[in-house]
Design an enzyme around this catalytic site. Sequence first.
Site, PDB file in Angstrom:
ATOM      1  N   TYR A 135       0.813  -1.221   0.000  1.00 51.31           N
ATOM      2  CA  TYR A 135       0.000   0.000   0.000  1.00 51.31           C
ATOM      3  C   TYR A 135       0.841   1.264   0.000  1.00 51.31           C
ATOM      4  CZ  TYR A 135      -3.873  -3.086   0.597  1.00 51.31           C
ATOM      5  OH  TYR A 135      -4.778  -4.080   0.392  1.00 51.31           O
ATOM      6  N   LYS A 182       3.099 -14.540   5.063  1.00 56.36           N
ATOM      7  CA  LYS A 182       3.495 -15.386   3.942  1.00 56.36           C
ATOM      8  C   LYS A 182       5.019 -15.505   3.983  1.00 56.36           C
ATOM      9  CE  LYS A 182       2.177 -17.747   0.359  1.00 56.36           C
ATOM     10  NZ  LYS A 182       1.401 -18.992   0.527  1.00 56.36           N
ATOM     11  N   ASP A 215      -2.366 -18.169   4.078  1.00 57.60           N
ATOM     12  CA  ASP A 215      -3.392 -18.899   3.315  1.00 57.60           C
ATOM     13  C   ASP A 215      -4.105 -19.903   4.216  1.00 57.60           C
ATOM     14  OD1 ASP A 215      -0.701 -19.565   3.133  1.00 57.60           O
ATOM     15  OD2 ASP A 215      -0.942 -20.907   1.439  1.00 57.60           O
ATOM     16  N   ASP A 239      -6.093  -6.729   4.795  1.00 55.37           N
ATOM     17  CA  ASP A 239      -7.200  -6.223   3.992  1.00 55.37           C
ATOM     18  C   ASP A 239      -8.131  -7.388   3.633  1.00 55.37           C
ATOM     19  OD1 ASP A 239      -8.733  -4.573   2.483  1.00 55.37           O
ATOM     20  OD2 ASP A 239      -7.225  -4.093   0.987  1.00 55.37           O
TER      21      ASP A 239
END
Length: 487
Positions: A135, A182, A215, A239
């Site tokens: 972002y 991640k 995930d 988000d």
Amino acid sequence: MQRHITPSGNTLVTVIPGDGIGPEVVRSAQRIVEAAGAKVEWEEREAGAEVFRKGLPSGVPEETIESIRKTRVVLKGPLETPVGYGEKSANVTLRKLFETYANVRPARELPGVRTPYSGRGIDLVIVRENVEDLYAGIEHMQTPGVAQTLKLISRKGCEKIVRFAFELARAEGRRSVTCATKANIMKLSEGMLKRTFEEIAPEYPDIESWHLIVDNTAHQLVKRPEQFDVIVTTNMNGDILSDESSALVGGLGFAPSANIGNDVAIFEAVHGSAPKYAGKDVINPTALILTAVMMLRYLGEFEPAAAIEHAVLVTLEQGILTGDVVGYDKGVSTTAYTEAIIGNLGKRSERWQVREYKPIRLPEFDPRPDYVHPASRRVVGIDLFVESDLPAEELGRSMEELVKDTAFTLKMISCRGTQVYPPTGAITDIVDASYCRLMLKEPAEDVPDEAVAQLLARVSSRHRWTHIEKLHEFDGEPGYTKSQGEN
Ligand code: NAP
């Protein structure tokens, strides 16, 4: 936390009604806050669509920024970015201008709001880093056919959000914090949040903590959401996970949020301006009402906050529901719903509990820019990014020739993260953006500028270079990752 106290002893709050359904939901929340006797006063300012239309590209006028600088607390409705006016979102501008680094999004099961998860007691909060990551919006076209976005994660940003998450857990009497990253793929950037989390967690022995790959976190949220309490995560992951978690408990009409920084806090619902419902007195104001409850707790107004939360629970239990829950032909109006909540102030639900909250202790940080001081550092080479339409072998041979007699040796060439020269036997689609990993024959604290200049001059004689990254080692640890197939 600094505040502006009015002569009558109330906290002044900047209120931005916003666009579309914004003024309706904000007015509903204001009425309820006032009826609950909270010690706040409002200073109304504008931002959003009208401001863009008046020609201000940021969508946020100076008077609004002035007011926020003074009050440091904002209750805002959704802001639209009208197509064709300005290219930046006024929401993101506000969040970034005031370094509101923590986005807090609770998701709690509510009475009367039937979902496939009803009865399982979902009560979790996503703490999303709100400033960094993808972002930061730093994007470049590397070549006509290859775009790049920088994912920037700082050690300071990680410490801030991790400490905030643990402090929030303590303030809300929660038992665990899960860190979702991640880090298995992005070992340096996402890995920095994981490492920081694992370093800081032992300072909070009263809170259980564990790391989960993002995930799997998304999967676990659907499968067994009740296992989660606080989830701390990077901006992009947060988000997505926070929208997912709000869907588990009834959707956007019920999703509150706060953007909290050490100086300013901005409270807003997750939803947007839902223009098709604007001015119709039908939409669900619960998200903004619960947002106002978060604001009151932030201000230390625990009693009116609890009174409003109880009144919302009682109202929903009474089956007083808006059209998004029961259909717009059956739902009560926004005004009737607001009045029902006001009428229920002072009542308590037997079945549905309200948490005990304590003031949150916001972590404090060294403001100096050089936040991390390694004991040792050196540069072992550079990655030189080039635009080339040559096959990998040809580019490789050309680069070998060009770097001969320079301070560098060519280790390998990588295209889209996979080694393509020397060949590895992999079947890889080649595009026109590659990087050449050039190792310094004599690593040093920094790479000599003359060595880079000589190299660039040689390379430019045959190829178009696009940018350079230094290959750092800090405290003996490589500050770069290997390409797929690189040894
Ligand atoms: P949206 O305004 O959130 O609306 C999407 C849908 O969600 C609505 O059509 C409605 O669903 C439902 N919904 C949202 N809020 C509701 C409420 N309070 N009560 C009942 N239902 C509600 O998203 P969007 O249509 O993508 O965005 C519209 C504008 O808002 C855009 O300009 C966007 O940039 C802006 N936006 C601003 C913010 C912010 O200020 N923080 C956040 C998101 C979007 P149904 O159609 O199914 O009834």
